[in-house]
Motif scaffolding. Structure first.
Motif, PDB file in Angstrom:
ATOM      1  N   THR A  67      -8.152   0.545  -3.402  1.00 33.50           N
ATOM      2  CA  THR A  67      -7.891  -0.414  -2.513  1.00 33.50           C
ATOM      3  C   THR A  67      -9.790  -0.320  -1.980  1.00 33.50           C
ATOM      4  O   THR A  67     -10.416  -1.623  -1.761  1.00 33.50           O
ATOM      5  CB  THR A  67      -7.221  -0.318  -1.643  1.00 33.50           C
ATOM      6  OG1 THR A  67      -6.198   0.077  -1.732  1.00 33.50           O
ATOM      7  CG2 THR A  67      -7.140  -0.747  -0.384  1.00 33.50           C
ATOM      8  N   ILE A 122      -1.479   8.197  -3.039  1.00 35.01           N
ATOM      9  CA  ILE A 122      -2.056   7.727  -1.686  1.00 35.01           C
ATOM     10  C   ILE A 122      -3.657   7.439  -2.046  1.00 35.01           C
ATOM     11  O   ILE A 122      -4.533   7.260  -1.746  1.00 35.01           O
ATOM     12  CB  ILE A 122      -1.484   8.700  -0.409  1.00 35.01           C
ATOM     13  CG1 ILE A 122      -0.296   8.339   0.009  1.00 35.01           C
ATOM     14  CG2 ILE A 122      -2.723   8.279   1.039  1.00 35.01           C
ATOM     15  CD1 ILE A 122       0.117   9.156   1.092  1.00 35.01           C
ATOM     16  N   ASN A 141       0.823  -0.867   0.184  1.00 35.80           N
ATOM     17  CA  ASN A 141       0.020  -0.130   0.062  1.00 35.80           C
ATOM     18  C   ASN A 141       1.091   1.479  -0.423  1.00 35.80           C
ATOM     19  O   ASN A 141       1.837   1.125   0.691  1.00 35.80           O
ATOM     20  CB  ASN A 141      -0.749   0.103   1.416  1.00 35.80           C
ATOM     21  CG  ASN A 141      -1.718  -0.970   2.013  1.00 35.80           C
ATOM     22  OD1 ASN A 141      -3.144  -1.630   0.667  1.00 35.80           O
ATOM     23  ND2 ASN A 141      -1.070  -2.734   2.088  1.00 35.80           N
ATOM     24  N   LEU A 182      -8.621   0.938   5.362  1.00 36.15           N
ATOM     25  CA  LEU A 182      -7.758   2.378   5.530  1.00 36.15           C
ATOM     26  C   LEU A 182      -7.582   2.848   6.209  1.00 36.15           C
ATOM     27  O   LEU A 182      -5.664   3.347   5.576  1.00 36.15           O
ATOM     28  CB  LEU A 182      -9.031   3.340   3.863  1.00 36.15           C
ATOM     29  CG  LEU A 182      -9.170   2.629   2.868  1.00 36.15           C
ATOM     30  CD1 LEU A 182      -9.879   4.129   2.442  1.00 36.15           C
ATOM     31  CD2 LEU A 182      -8.515   2.359   1.965  1.00 36.15           C
ATOM     32  N   ALA A 219       0.007   4.113   0.850  1.00 34.43           N
ATOM     33  CA  ALA A 219      -0.319   4.696   2.253  1.00 34.43           C
ATOM     34  C   ALA A 219       1.038   3.968   3.292  1.00 34.43           C
ATOM     35  O   ALA A 219       1.078   5.294   4.432  1.00 34.43           O
ATOM     36  CB  ALA A 219      -1.483   4.790   2.769  1.00 34.43           C
ATOM     37  N   SER A 224      -4.248   0.637   6.153  1.00 35.41           N
ATOM     38  CA  SER A 224      -3.018   0.935   5.257  1.00 35.41           C
ATOM     39  C   SER A 224      -2.451   2.306   5.117  1.00 35.41           C
ATOM     40  O   SER A 224      -0.985   1.921   4.974  1.00 35.41           O
ATOM     41  CB  SER A 224      -3.844   1.062   4.152  1.00 35.41           C
ATOM     42  OG  SER A 224      -4.908   2.276   3.636  1.00 35.41           O
ATOM     43  N   LEU A 225      -2.653   2.477   6.199  1.00 33.63           N
ATOM     44  CA  LEU A 225      -2.226   4.451   6.595  1.00 33.63           C
ATOM     45  C   LEU A 225      -0.891   3.982   7.655  1.00 33.63           C
ATOM     46  O   LEU A 225       0.010   4.960   7.103  1.00 33.63           O
ATOM     47  CB  LEU A 225      -2.583   5.142   7.237  1.00 33.63           C
ATOM     48  CG  LEU A 225      -3.741   6.577   6.094  1.00 33.63           C
ATOM     49  CD1 LEU A 225      -4.719   7.040   6.689  1.00 33.63           C
ATOM     50  CD2 LEU A 225      -3.025   7.077   5.091  1.00 33.63           C
ATOM     51  N   ASP A 237      -4.341   5.089  -4.612  1.00 38.93           N
ATOM     52  CA  ASP A 237      -4.075   3.683  -3.939  1.00 38.93           C
ATOM     53  C   ASP A 237      -5.141   3.599  -3.473  1.00 38.93           C
ATOM     54  O   ASP A 237      -6.047   2.690  -3.329  1.00 38.93           O
ATOM     55  CB  ASP A 237      -3.168   3.707  -3.483  1.00 38.93           C
ATOM     56  CG  ASP A 237      -2.373   2.103  -2.965  1.00 38.93           C
ATOM     57  OD1 ASP A 237      -2.523   0.966  -4.483  1.00 38.93           O
ATOM     58  OD2 ASP A 237      -2.161   2.089  -1.828  1.00 38.93           O
ATOM     59  N   SER A 238      -6.579   4.472  -2.380  1.00 39.86           N
ATOM     60  CA  SER A 238      -7.548   4.314  -1.366  1.00 39.86           C
ATOM     61  C   SER A 238      -8.257   3.935  -2.160  1.00 39.86           C
ATOM     62  O   SER A 238      -8.765   3.287  -1.731  1.00 39.86           O
ATOM     63  CB  SER A 238      -7.039   5.219  -0.326  1.00 39.86           C
ATOM     64  OG  SER A 238      -5.692   5.799   0.524  1.00 39.86           O
TER      65      SER A 238
END
Length: 209
Positions: A162, A155, A117, A187, A119, A190-191, A158-159
């Motif tokens: 995802t 980011i 990811n 999400l 992020a 993922s950060l 990708d978010s």
């Protein structure tokens, strides 16, 4: 004509004795061989030994003062937190916090942990960009600004990707379960950097459930 004299005992005989006599005759005979615990309450069966021990144990552990009750509450809270920390490390479903429980949340975690990811690299990249922006060189500051914009765009894209894929997978795998908040939960996970995520990742990158 004078009759036979009536005995005085017949006239002054107690009625209580006459009333008790039939009751005594009607009383059921009990088996004299049947034993009963002398400490058992009248009319109740004798409790089993295990039940009596559990009752004595519960009475013995019941706090008698407010200080003891507060101490017991602190110990129980400390034990619950210890179990929760161990569950966050091992993934034990029984002791996880409410926000991490359930098959939907577990799948959301595995979905994020099994892939790269963008992020999750935000923090180290933000540090690099901050260092470049502090250097008093115009070219480096311009590069830092471009890198910052590129990271933000990557980011966000990708978010979105995802979240779209995860929502589709959740609809297929859990059509009847409550999926509210699962995408946002994934999400936010993922950060975080992979080694700092709690509960700990149970899947390696590229591994599928």
């Amino acid at each position: 004509m004078r009759g036979d004299p009536v005995p005085l005992g017949f006239v002054f005989r107690s009625r209580a004795k006459e009333e008790k006599a039939p009751a005594a005759d009607k009383a059921p005979l009990t088996d004299s061989k049947q034993t009963r615990d002398p400490q058992a309450p009248k009319g109740r069966p004798t409790p089993k030994r295990s039940e009596a021990q559990s009752q004595r144990r519960s009475v013995a552990h019941t706090p008698t003062t407010r200080k003891e009750a507060a101490k017991r509450s602190r110990e129980e809270r400390r034990a619950a937190l210890t179990r929760q920390r161990e569950a966050l490390a091992s993934g034990d479903e029984r002791y996880l916090p409410a926000r991490d429980k359930g098959a939907v949340r577990r799948y959301a975690r595995d979905f994020v942990d099994s892939r790269f990811n963008v992020a999750e690299f935000f923090l180290p990249m933000a540090v690099i960009i901050l260092v470049l922006s502090m250097v008093q060189v115009g070219a480096l500051q311009s590069i830092a600004l471009l890198l910052w914009l590129a990271v933000i765009v990557l980011i966000v894209l990708d978010s979105i990707f995802t979240g779209f894929r995860l929502k589709k997978q959740l609809r297929e795998r859990f059509p009847d379960d409550n999926k509210r908040g699962a995408v946002a939960y994934a999400l936010m996970r993922s950060l975080q950097m992979r080694r700092l995520r709690l509960p700990k990742p149970q899947l390696k990158r590229g591994e599928k459930r």
